[in-house]
Scaffold this active site. Structure first.
Site, short mmCIF file in Angstrom:
data_model
loop_
_atom_site.label_atom_id
_atom_site.label_comp_id
_atom_site.label_asym_id
_atom_site.label_seq_id
_atom_site.Cartn_x
_atom_site.Cartn_y
_atom_site.Cartn_z
CD1 TRP A 217 -2.16 -2.27 1.92
CD2 TRP A 217 -3.06 -1.46 0.16
NE1 TRP A 217 -3.20 -3.05 1.51
CE2 TRP A 217 -3.62 -2.46 0.36
CE3 TRP A 217 -3.45 -0.63 -1.01
CZ2 TRP A 217 -4.74 -2.96 -0.44
CZ3 TRP A 217 -4.28 -0.91 -2.01
CH2 TRP A 217 -4.77 -2.35 -1.57
CG ASP B 211 -3.15 4.16 4.26
OD1 ASP B 211 -4.04 3.76 5.03
OD2 ASP B 211 -3.01 3.18 3.31
CE LYS C 253 -8.72 -2.90 4.01
NZ LYS C 253 -7.61 -2.36 3.55
C1 PLP Z 1 -7.06 -1.77 2.16
C2 PLP Z 1 -5.88 -0.81 2.23
C3 PLP Z 1 -5.79 0.14 1.38
C4 PLP Z 1 -6.72 0.18 -0.02
O1 PLP Z 1 -8.12 0.46 0.36
P1 PLP Z 1 -9.19 0.82 -0.79
O2 PLP Z 1 -10.24 1.36 0.03
O3 PLP Z 1 -9.43 -0.60 -1.33
O4 PLP Z 1 -8.73 1.94 -1.61
C5 PLP Z 1 -4.96 1.06 1.39
N1 PLP Z 1 -4.07 1.26 2.43
C6 PLP Z 1 -4.10 0.14 3.51
C7 PLP Z 1 -3.39 0.33 4.73
C8 PLP Z 1 -5.10 -0.81 3.37
O5 PLP Z 1 -5.26 -1.93 4.29
#
Ligand code: PLP
Length: 360
Positions: free
Chosen positions: A101, A171, A195
């Site tokens: 990511w 993030d 998540k």
């Molecule tokens: C799942 C995830 C993403 C991507 O998320 P989307 O909503 O599918 O764009 C980005 N960063 C992390 C850390 C993730 O776990």
């Protein structure tokens, strides 16, 4: 009806209580005679929903007044572009690459300016967090970017990097609301909610006000400007209204559970059950350096691909879903987010013990 133990990395398990409440309100939301899905985002009822959601996340995370909370769409991945478009005043930023990511965000940023990789753990399949105490960060970098919890590899920054005065952008998709956080250490905290908080598609961005300006990269679409969403209280256009409503319910559930400190204690307790077993097991082992282990995503292997596949299959038959590791790393991964009950982890470990006895 029977519910499984869902160890998915995302979209992931939500509190059963929240789902039941949403079900009760599906046809008639509190006397409005309609579902939240069917109501105007400009209605009184919806205004209350989004305002309360914001107030509750502010309370949970103790978010200072000089930060905005934005409920946006496009998932976490949309932020990979939105961050450089809005923040790259000098067209330069430092990225710490600790997994896929972070790498995707890094590559996206290169479309807009000079993205510099200042640290990486790619050399050992992202199984650790690099030392970030004294990085070579360009003087004129607009920000330093991290992925705080690496969903795929199961690592977590337990100590934030020394950004040497630069704005920190994080993030937190897979560790959102899993523990107390000092918001003042960040310029931007953002995460896709699927998540740990709610339905996919919604992304929550917590951003310091001085970072929200008209001065964005030329060609930045209106919908991708933080300012337009901040000025309009996340209601510039139709927001992902139903998703935000569910997020709001999860905030209230976390408050009822005792807030983020209580979440942290509960998450530590859950993760310890699994890690303690992995550390003593003759068959299974964790794949992450001990001090960098995530409380949310726990990858493990048997050492044999065949046994891994057998485990995933038998676990599924026993009611433990989505334990297969990410397609890029193989093995297994148990995601044990806020809503995973302690019994889920206890029962998983019991099952692993049984599997070990039969297969070791
Ligand atoms: C799942 C995830 C993403 C991507 O998320 P989307 O909503 O599918 O764009 C980005 N960063 C992390 C850390 C993730 O776990």
């Amino acid at each position: 009806m029977s519910r499984v133990y869902n160890f998915s990395a995302g979209p992931a398990v939500l509190p059963e209580e929240v789902l039941r409440e949403a079900a009760d309100e599906m046809l008639d939301y509190r006397g409005t005679g309609m579902s939240v899905m069917e109501m105007s985002h400009r209605s009184k009822a919806y205004e209350t929903i989004i305002k309360e959601a914001e107030a509750d996340i502010r309370e949970l995370m103790n978010i200072p007044d000089n930060y905005k909370v934005l409920f946006l769409q496009g998932g976490a991945s949309q932020q990979f572009a939105m961050i450089p478009m809005n923040l790259m005043k000098n067209r330069k930023a430092a990225y710490i690459v600790t997994g896929q990511w972070a790498k995707k965000a890094f590559q996206e940023a290169k479309l807009y300016g000079e993205a510099v990789e200042v640290a990486s753990s790619a050399d050992k399949t992202f199984s650790y967090i690099p030392d970030c105490s004294d990085l070579d960060i360009p003087e004129d970098a607009d920000y330093v970017y991290i992925c705080e919890n690496n969903t795929i590899y199961g690592t977590k920054f337990w100590k934030l990097p020394n950004t040497k005065g630069h704005t920190l952008v994080a993030d937190v998709s897979s560790c959102f609301l899993s523990e107390p956080v000092d918001v003042t250490k960040y310029g931007v905290i953002y995460g896709g909610v699927q998540k740990n908080i709610g339905p996919a598609g919604v992304v929550i961005v917590i951003i310091r006000e001085d970072l929200i300006t008209e001065d964005v990269l030329p060609g930045t679409p209106t919908m991708l400007r933080y300012k337009i969403h901040a000025d309009n209280g996340s209601l510039y256009n139709t927001p992902p209204a139903y998703g935000i409503y569910i997020c709001g319910k999860v905030f209230k559930w976390i408050k009822k559970m005792g807030g983020l400190q209580a979440m942290k204690e509960r998450n530590e307790k859950k993760a310890k059950i699994l890690y303690d077993f992995l550390d003593e097991s003759r068959l299974f082992r964790g794949t992450v350096r001990r001090e960098d282990r995530s409380l949310m995503n726990v990858p493990f292997v048997t050492g044999s691909e065949e046994l891994d596949a057998k485990f995933v299959k038998e676990a599924k038959e026993a009611g433990f879903e989505n334990l297969k590791g990410h397609r890029t790393v193989g093995g297994m991964r148990a995601s044990i987010y806020n809503a995973m009950p302690i019994e889920g982890v206890e029962k998983l470990v019991e099952f692993m013990k049984k599997f070990e006895a039969e297969n070791a």
